[in-house]
Design a protein around this motif. Structure first.
Motif, short mmCIF file in Angstrom:
data_model
loop_
_atom_site.label_atom_id
_atom_site.label_comp_id
_atom_site.label_asym_id
_atom_site.label_seq_id
_atom_site.Cartn_x
_atom_site.Cartn_y
_atom_site.Cartn_z
N GLU A 1 3.19 19.19 -7.00
CA GLU A 1 3.48 19.99 -7.75
C GLU A 1 3.33 19.23 -9.26
OE1 GLU A 1 5.41 22.90 -8.12
OE2 GLU A 1 4.61 24.01 -6.20
N GLN A 2 3.43 17.84 -9.26
CA GLN A 2 4.11 17.32 -10.41
C GLN A 2 3.13 16.14 -10.83
OE1 GLN A 2 6.92 18.09 -12.82
NE2 GLN A 2 7.39 19.40 -10.93
N VAL A 3 1.90 16.58 -10.14
CA VAL A 3 0.63 15.41 -10.05
C VAL A 3 0.50 15.54 -10.96
CG1 VAL A 3 -1.61 14.26 -9.21
CG2 VAL A 3 0.60 14.55 -8.01
N ILE A 4 -0.72 14.73 -12.11
CA ILE A 4 -1.82 15.37 -13.18
C ILE A 4 -2.70 16.04 -12.78
CG2 ILE A 4 -3.39 14.41 -14.86
CD1 ILE A 4 -1.02 11.98 -14.96
N ARG A 5 -3.27 15.30 -11.64
CA ARG A 5 -4.66 16.49 -10.97
C ARG A 5 -4.14 16.84 -10.12
NH1 ARG A 5 -10.29 14.26 -11.84
NH2 ARG A 5 -10.95 15.93 -10.84
N PRO A 6 -3.87 17.40 -8.79
CA PRO A 6 -3.97 18.45 -7.85
C PRO A 6 -4.77 18.02 -6.77
CG PRO A 6 -3.09 20.11 -8.60
CD PRO A 6 -3.64 18.79 -9.82
N VAL A 7 -5.59 17.82 -6.29
CA VAL A 7 -7.01 17.65 -6.37
C VAL A 7 -7.07 16.60 -4.83
CG1 VAL A 7 -8.04 19.03 -7.73
CG2 VAL A 7 -8.10 16.29 -7.75
N PHE A 8 -6.28 15.85 -5.03
CA PHE A 8 -6.33 14.23 -4.04
C PHE A 8 -5.85 14.41 -2.57
CE2 PHE A 8 -6.34 13.17 -8.74
CZ PHE A 8 -7.66 12.43 -8.49
N THR A 9 -6.02 13.81 -1.45
CA THR A 9 -5.85 13.74 -0.20
C THR A 9 -5.66 12.22 -0.12
OG1 THR A 9 -7.80 13.28 0.88
CG2 THR A 9 -6.65 15.56 0.15
N SER A 10 -4.58 11.86 0.79
CA SER A 10 -4.30 11.00 1.60
C SER A 10 -4.79 10.67 3.01
CB SER A 10 -2.49 10.80 1.37
OG SER A 10 -2.24 12.11 2.99
N TYR A 11 -4.39 9.18 2.88
CA TYR A 11 -4.79 7.98 4.43
C TYR A 11 -4.18 8.16 5.47
CZ TYR A 11 -9.06 6.18 2.05
OH TYR A 11 -10.62 5.48 1.19
N SER A 12 -4.23 8.60 6.28
CA SER A 12 -3.75 8.68 7.37
C SER A 12 -3.18 7.17 8.23
CB SER A 12 -4.34 8.38 9.45
OG SER A 12 -6.20 7.26 9.39
N ARG A 13 -1.89 6.91 8.48
CA ARG A 13 -1.42 5.57 9.04
C ARG A 13 -2.34 4.46 9.00
NH1 ARG A 13 2.79 3.06 9.56
NH2 ARG A 13 4.31 4.47 8.86
N GLU A 14 -3.43 4.77 10.28
CA GLU A 14 -4.40 3.93 11.46
C GLU A 14 -5.25 3.85 9.40
OE1 GLU A 14 -8.04 4.15 14.49
OE2 GLU A 14 -6.78 6.47 14.03
N GLN A 15 -6.07 4.26 9.60
CA GLN A 15 -6.74 3.83 7.96
C GLN A 15 -6.13 3.35 6.95
OE1 GLN A 15 -9.78 4.47 7.63
NE2 GLN A 15 -9.80 2.44 6.72
N LEU A 16 -4.58 3.15 6.97
CA LEU A 16 -3.67 2.57 5.75
C LEU A 16 -3.20 0.90 6.63
CD1 LEU A 16 -0.96 4.26 4.05
CD2 LEU A 16 -3.02 3.75 3.16
N GLU A 17 -3.61 0.69 7.79
CA GLU A 17 -3.32 -0.20 8.57
C GLU A 17 -4.73 -1.04 8.33
OE1 GLU A 17 -1.89 1.51 12.43
OE2 GLU A 17 0.77 0.88 11.65
N LEU B 1 1.57 -1.64 0.12
CA LEU B 1 0.02 0.25 -0.12
C LEU B 1 1.64 1.43 0.06
CD1 LEU B 1 -2.59 -1.07 2.96
CD2 LEU B 1 -2.89 -0.70 0.24
N GLN B 2 0.91 2.40 -1.09
CA GLN B 2 1.54 3.58 -1.03
C GLN B 2 0.81 4.30 -1.21
OE1 GLN B 2 4.93 1.35 -4.58
NE2 GLN B 2 3.08 3.30 -5.17
N ASN B 3 1.46 4.99 0.36
CA ASN B 3 0.41 6.81 0.35
C ASN B 3 1.02 7.42 -0.03
OD1 ASN B 3 -1.39 8.14 2.50
ND2 ASN B 3 1.27 9.29 3.22
N TYR B 4 -0.08 8.35 -1.26
CA TYR B 4 -0.27 9.27 -1.93
C TYR B 4 0.32 10.14 -1.69
CZ TYR B 4 -1.35 12.85 -4.52
OH TYR B 4 -2.24 13.99 -5.18
N LYS B 5 0.97 11.34 -1.73
CA LYS B 5 1.73 12.16 -1.53
C LYS B 5 1.25 13.81 -2.30
CE LYS B 5 6.14 10.64 0.97
NZ LYS B 5 7.33 10.16 1.43
#
Length: 231
Positions: free
Chosen positions: A197-213, A190-194
């Motif tokens: 500025e290089q992202v194609i559409r910079p509108v996304f957000t990442s999950y917390s460690r707890e949710q990824l776990e 599972l790779q956390n989104y970061k």
């Protein structure tokens, strides 16, 4: 010859367990809106080119220091010069890791059969039902993608599956579906989104460690080795 648009001379992140260099090839048949290599995907012709011989020269000098080379993109299997490039790297004695979205299973098999690839990292964009939305194209070739999944699961080459997880595209039910699809796989990341500025559409957000776990625990029901990257 392969069109090389980027070269990282040293990385501890791209090839698991190895000190490696990373080569970036251009072009891609996906348009994942969260992709961090927008230039390589959307307009590779406008990106600077690096002569293959310059890269090989560095790799020759670093024999004994580096113990692997990662070839990524874009989607490297679209480059007509990929086979030649991998052969030249292998001639130097390096193990090779290939990153791919899995849309060209015949070529992946051909490269493995030829002894040109030692490790394959395949991106799993989402559950099959949400592949189009996540890959950014209307009709992703799920048949070819599934053929690559099954080929890697057969264990003929060392491999990993991995998913960059973003809140807006990946829900619990998607993770559960991925776990069923990849059941019995060797390893999954599972790779956390970061944000970048290089992202194609910079509108996304990442999950917390707890949710990824929490997602990790879901996946471990069907995949023995599940790890989290980037957090």
């Amino acid at each position: 010859m392969a069109k090389i648009h980027g070269f990282n001379k040293l990385t501890l992140l791209d090839y698991p367990g190895r000190l490696a260099a990373t080569i970036f090839l251009g072009s891609c048949n996906f348009r994942c809106p969260f992709c961090h290599n927008a230039g390589l995907v959307l307009a590779p012709e406008s990106e600077p080119l690096i002569e293959a011989e310059e890269v090989l020269k560095v790799l020759r000098k670093r024999k004994g220091i580096l113990d692997g080379v990662c070839v990524t993109g874009g989607e490297p299997t679209l480059d007509s010069g990929l086979t030649e490039l991998l052969a030249q790297i292998k001639e130097l004695g390096y193990p090779v890791k290939l990153d791919t979205n899995g849309t060209r299973p015949a070529l992946v098999r051909e490269l493995v059969d030829a002894g040109l690839v030692d490790y394959v990292a395949m991106d799993i964009k989402n559950s099959p039902e949400k592949y189009a939305e996540t890959a950014g194209i209307r009709h992703p070739d799920l048949e070819s993608i599934t053929r690559t999944v099954e080929y890697l699961k057969s264990g003929v080459v060392d491999y990993e599956f991995r998913t960059t997880v973003v809140k807006e595209l990946h829900k619990r039910e998607d993770i559960e579906a991925i776990g069923q699809w990849l059941s019995g796989s060797r390893r999954y990341f599972l790779q956390n989104y970061k944000e970048s500025e290089q992202v194609i559409r910079p509108v996304f957000t990442s999950y917390s460690r707890e949710q990824l776990e929490n997602f990790q625990q879901i996946l471990q029901k069907t995949i023995p080795q599940v790890e989290i990257r980037g957090i």
